[in-house]
Design a protein around this motif. Structure first.
Motif, short mmCIF file in Angstrom:
data_model
loop_
_atom_site.label_atom_id
_atom_site.label_comp_id
_atom_site.label_asym_id
_atom_site.label_seq_id
_atom_site.Cartn_x
_atom_site.Cartn_y
_atom_site.Cartn_z
N GLY A 119 0.80 -1.21 0.00
CA GLY A 119 0.00 0.00 0.00
C GLY A 119 0.84 1.26 0.00
N LYS A 120 0.23 2.36 -0.39
CA LYS A 120 0.93 3.65 -0.34
C LYS A 120 1.20 4.09 1.10
N HIS A 121 0.47 3.54 2.04
CA HIS A 121 0.79 3.82 3.44
C HIS A 121 2.10 3.15 3.84
N GLN A 122 2.54 2.17 3.04
CA GLN A 122 3.82 1.50 3.27
C GLN A 122 4.92 2.05 2.36
N ASP A 123 4.57 2.33 1.12
CA ASP A 123 5.52 2.84 0.12
C ASP A 123 4.82 3.96 -0.65
N PRO A 124 5.02 5.21 -0.27
CA PRO A 124 4.31 6.33 -0.90
C PRO A 124 4.60 6.48 -2.40
N VAL A 125 5.72 5.98 -2.87
CA VAL A 125 6.07 6.15 -4.28
C VAL A 125 5.50 5.02 -5.14
N ASP A 126 5.83 3.79 -4.80
CA ASP A 126 5.45 2.65 -5.64
C ASP A 126 4.27 1.86 -5.11
N GLY A 127 3.71 2.25 -3.99
CA GLY A 127 2.61 1.51 -3.40
C GLY A 127 1.30 1.71 -4.15
N LEU A 128 0.29 0.94 -3.71
CA LEU A 128 -1.04 0.93 -4.32
C LEU A 128 -2.05 1.58 -3.39
N ALA A 129 -2.97 2.34 -3.96
CA ALA A 129 -4.05 2.96 -3.17
C ALA A 129 -5.29 3.06 -4.05
N PHE A 130 -6.43 3.20 -3.38
CA PHE A 130 -7.71 3.30 -4.09
C PHE A 130 -8.46 4.56 -3.66
N ASP A 131 -8.91 5.30 -4.65
CA ASP A 131 -9.86 6.40 -4.43
C ASP A 131 -11.22 5.90 -4.89
N LEU A 132 -12.10 5.62 -3.95
CA LEU A 132 -13.44 5.10 -4.25
C LEU A 132 -14.41 6.27 -4.11
N LEU A 133 -14.75 6.86 -5.25
CA LEU A 133 -15.40 8.17 -5.25
C LEU A 133 -16.87 8.10 -5.64
N SER A 134 -17.66 8.89 -4.95
CA SER A 134 -19.08 9.01 -5.25
C SER A 134 -19.28 10.01 -6.38
N SER A 135 -20.07 9.62 -7.37
CA SER A 135 -20.37 10.54 -8.47
C SER A 135 -21.75 11.17 -8.31
N VAL A 136 -22.25 11.17 -7.08
CA VAL A 136 -23.54 11.81 -6.81
C VAL A 136 -23.48 13.30 -7.11
N ALA A 137 -22.38 13.94 -6.72
CA ALA A 137 -22.27 15.40 -6.89
C ALA A 137 -21.29 15.81 -7.97
N GLU A 138 -20.42 14.90 -8.44
CA GLU A 138 -19.44 15.27 -9.45
C GLU A 138 -19.10 14.07 -10.32
N SER A 139 -18.59 14.35 -11.50
CA SER A 139 -18.21 13.28 -12.42
C SER A 139 -16.94 12.60 -11.96
#
Length: 336
Positions: A119-139
């Motif tokens: 995860g990016k919490h372990q490796d900020p450069v090469d790690g993996l993270a997810f932005d799970l975003l609501s499109s209720v108010a924005e695209s």
């Protein structure tokens, strides 16, 4: 997916179960053991080595049953989520549940196949993270950039997916499919590298330095080229080598997971695809007959085909390449 059973009463369990419906035992998923284990009334599980674990604090928020290393903390899987809907976004939070479920399924499969999940919490450069975003108010645009996978939570709604699937003339569209496809972009970035591996990648998928934006515009203006079915797993894969790889990667995960599930439930005698020397043998000897049978079962229930794809020879070569990357990841890790 493994066929889990309750340790207390031997009742069959689903991966998402937080409680056994037969005996009422509270449950948690141990990522270290890759098993669903019983927890006490406080949500605590003690591993064989004496290490205590607790059910993730997000059980009621996202249905997460994974075990966390500290009481009241969150698990590794939830640590991967960088952004989620606001607490006052009721629609987004409902959709978030389905997205987190698909993400956990992805991570569990990557663990089984031997791909490193950092995860990016372990490796900020090469790690993996997810932005799970609501499109209720924005695209929201689904995609990957520098280790961050963005998912539009509206994709959890069947009506939304089906509308887009028809508009884009896709044979298949699911939330889990999005996670698998986008993870392919991440693992290409991390594992293909340079040298012989990159050279082989270009032989199979093409020159990834081609202008990506120009290829997107071409694809949506002209569609896939005539005869694409002879060399690609999908029309979308023809857009750019990046997309060809990600589509192939997603299908590699589809195939591996479905075969394991079928084996766990007695539909095939194959234990794990990693026991085969060549993945193309798995596809030709196991997957194609199984997929045909599953398609016919779906038709018997009045549903569309479970796997509406044909795998030509060039795609077999691409799948073979993808299958070698788990071993390459282990070797790279050992050399680090």
């Amino acid at each position: 997916m493994k066929a889990f059973r309750c340790r207390s009463c031997d009742n069959p369990l689903y991966f998402e179960n937080s409680r056994c419906v037969s005996c009422g035992t509270r449950l948690g998923y141990s990522r270290d053991e890759r098993l669903i284990v019983p927890v006490d009334d406080a949500g605590r599980y003690t591993a064989a080595d004496g290490t205590p674990w607790w059910v993730c604090r997000n059980l009621t928020l996202s249905g997460c049953t994974w075990l966390a290393p500290v009481e009241g903390g969150q698990c590794f899987g939830c640590d991967l989520t960088r952004t989620r809907p606001n607490d006052d976004d009721a629609v987004g939070l409902r959709q978030f549940w389905a997205a987190e479920r698909a993400k956990r399924h992805l991570v569990a499969e990557l663990d089984v196949l031997g791909f490193p999940v950092v995860g990016k919490h372990q490796d900020p450069v090469d790690g993996l993270a997810f932005d799970l975003l609501s499109s209720v108010a924005e695209s929201v645009t689904i995609g990957h950039a520098d280790g961050v996978i963005t998912i539009d939570l509206a994709e959890s709604e069947a009506s939304h997916r089906e509308k887009l699937r028809e508009q884009l003339d896709e044979p298949y569209r699911t939330m889990l499919g999005h996670f698998r496809h986008e993870s392919g972009h991440y693992y290409e970035w991390q594992l293909v590298g340079t040298g012989e591996r990159r050279a082989r990648y270009r032989e199979l998928f093409g020159d990834e330095t081609r202008d990506y934006q120009a290829e997107i515009e071409r694809h949506y203006a002209e569609g896939p080229p005539a005869g694409w079915e002879a060399s690609y797993i999908s029309g979308y894969a023809t857009m750019h080598p990046f997309e060809d790889f990600a589509e192939t990667w997603a299908h590699y995960l589809h195939i591996c997971d479905t075969i394991e599930t079928a084996s766990e439930h007695g539909l095939t005698t194959v234990g794990t695809v990693t026991s085969f020397r060549h993945f193309r043998d798995v596809v030709v000897g196991i997957w194609v007959p199984l997929a045909i049978a599953l398609n016919m079962i779906n038709r018997s229930m009045g549903h569309d085909d479970l796997y509406p794809f044909v795998i030509p020879g060039p795609v077999l070569d691409k799948l073979e390449f993808v299958s070698t990357l788990a071993g390459a990841a282990r070797r790279d890790g050992a050399d680090a």
